[in-house]
Design a protein around this motif. Structure first.
Motif, mmCIF file in Angstrom:
data_model
loop_
_atom_site.group_PDB
_atom_site.id
_atom_site.type_symbol
_atom_site.label_atom_id
_atom_site.label_comp_id
_atom_site.label_asym_id
_atom_site.label_seq_id
_atom_site.Cartn_x
_atom_site.Cartn_y
_atom_site.Cartn_z
ATOM 1 N N HIS A 1 37.117 30.248 56.599
ATOM 2 C CA HIS A 1 38.120 31.285 56.846
ATOM 3 C C HIS A 1 37.592 32.631 56.354
ATOM 4 N N ALA A 2 37.935 33.691 57.068
ATOM 5 C CA ALA A 2 37.454 35.020 56.675
ATOM 6 C C ALA A 2 38.383 36.114 57.182
ATOM 7 N N TYR A 3 38.367 37.225 56.441
ATOM 8 C CA TYR A 3 39.082 38.425 56.882
ATOM 9 C C TYR A 3 38.394 39.643 56.260
ATOM 10 N N PRO A 4 38.279 40.736 57.008
ATOM 11 C CA PRO A 4 37.639 41.931 56.430
ATOM 12 C C PRO A 4 38.370 42.393 55.169
ATOM 13 N N GLU A 5 37.606 42.899 54.209
ATOM 14 C CA GLU A 5 38.186 43.382 52.950
ATOM 15 C C GLU A 5 38.083 44.910 52.853
ATOM 16 N N THR A 6 36.974 45.477 53.296
ATOM 17 C CA THR A 6 36.773 46.919 53.343
ATOM 18 C C THR A 6 35.802 47.209 54.482
ATOM 19 N N LEU A 7 36.030 48.305 55.209
ATOM 20 C CA LEU A 7 35.165 48.656 56.341
ATOM 21 C C LEU A 7 34.569 50.041 56.133
ATOM 22 N N TYR A 8 33.289 50.176 56.463
ATOM 23 C CA TYR A 8 32.582 51.457 56.386
ATOM 24 C C TYR A 8 32.011 51.753 57.775
ATOM 25 N N VAL A 9 32.398 52.877 58.336
ATOM 26 C CA VAL A 9 32.014 53.192 59.714
ATOM 27 C C VAL A 9 31.113 54.425 59.722
ATOM 28 N N PRO A 10 29.855 54.276 60.138
ATOM 29 C CA PRO A 10 28.999 55.473 60.306
ATOM 30 C C PRO A 10 29.548 56.314 61.454
ATOM 31 N N THR A 11 29.857 57.567 61.182
ATOM 32 C CA THR A 11 30.575 58.357 62.177
ATOM 33 C C THR A 11 29.812 59.519 62.813
ATOM 34 N N PRO A 12 28.701 60.013 62.245
ATOM 35 C CA PRO A 12 28.128 61.233 62.831
ATOM 36 C C PRO A 12 27.766 61.103 64.303
ATOM 37 N N HIS A 13 27.347 59.910 64.747
ATOM 38 C CA HIS A 13 26.935 59.737 66.139
ATOM 39 C C HIS A 13 28.112 59.546 67.075
ATOM 40 N N LEU A 14 29.315 59.412 66.529
ATOM 41 C CA LEU A 14 30.472 59.105 67.369
ATOM 42 C C LEU A 14 31.133 60.345 67.960
#
Lengths: 168, 44
Positions: free
Chosen positions: A116-129
């Motif tokens: 079983h799993a669930y995300p705990e914290t997310l880090y999104v690289p954004t400069p290219h978006l």
């Protein structure tokens, strides 16, 4: 009654892609492209049973299992490098994050396989978006966990930034 | 993901649900769960 070995989830690291599904942006696994549901745990199943060319010598089993590679994977942050592109392009949206693992957990030298799993914290690289960044961050907050923008444009810089943020 | 050789298997049953029940309000602090050993495994 089986008494658990731990009463808090194991927390490891992994990479996802944020994929625009039309109505919403979801996390998908990098290798198997499994879609991670919102507000519901991802439960492992063994895909080898579904993809086997000669399935009759494979036994159905719960995931993860000994002698199989099934289960939901997470590793130490050092294991993530090879799953990130050298430089980020416009199309792929890699997401680095911590993930909670529980249920049956197989510990390995560099990480874990869990049921079983669930995300705990997310880090999104954004400069290219570009102008898409705010929308993707907003969509990923639908998972109900902290989501942070990372202002870095290469794999090394992203991992450095995430490590620094965790240490702060 | 290359995880190396297997070491051990254990059962993890979180007291607190790792899955948020709803999306937190803006500004809510992040959780930082830690592994808390519950003692040796045994069956009854």
């Amino acid at each position: 009654v089986i008494v658990p070995d731990y009463v808090e989830p194991v927390v490891g690291w992994r990479v996802w892609y944020a994929v625009d599904g039309g109505l919403s942006t979801s996390l998908t696994s990098v290798v198997h492209r499994a879609s991670w549901p919102r507000l519901t745990p991802l439960v492992a199943s063994c895909r080898r049973l579904r993809t086997a060319i000669w399935p009759f010598n494979r036994s159905r089993h719960e995931a993860p299992a000994d002698g199989c590679s099934c289960g939901i994977y997470a590793g130490t942050i050092e294991t993530l490098r090879i799953y990130l592109p050298e430089h980020f392009g416009f199309r792929a949206v890699p997401v680095v994050g911590r993930v909670s693992l529980w249920g049956v957990v197989h510990e390995h030298e560099l990480g874990w396989r869990a049921s079983h799993a669930y995300p705990e914290t997310l880090y999104v690289p954004t400069p290219h978006l570009g102008s898409r960044a705010d929308g993707i961050l907003r969509e990923l907050r639908g998972y109900g966990v902290p989501v942070y923008a990372v202002h870095a444009t290469s794999a090394e810089a992203v991992l450095d930034a995430v490590t620094s943020r965790r240490a702060a | 993901m290359k995880l190396g050789k297997p070491k051990r298997v254990y059962r993890v049953e979180p007291i607190r649900d790792p899955v948020p029940r709803q999306v937190p309000e803006k500004g809510e602090p992040a959780r930082d769960p830690a592994r808390v050993p519950a003692g040796p495994a045994r069956s009854a």
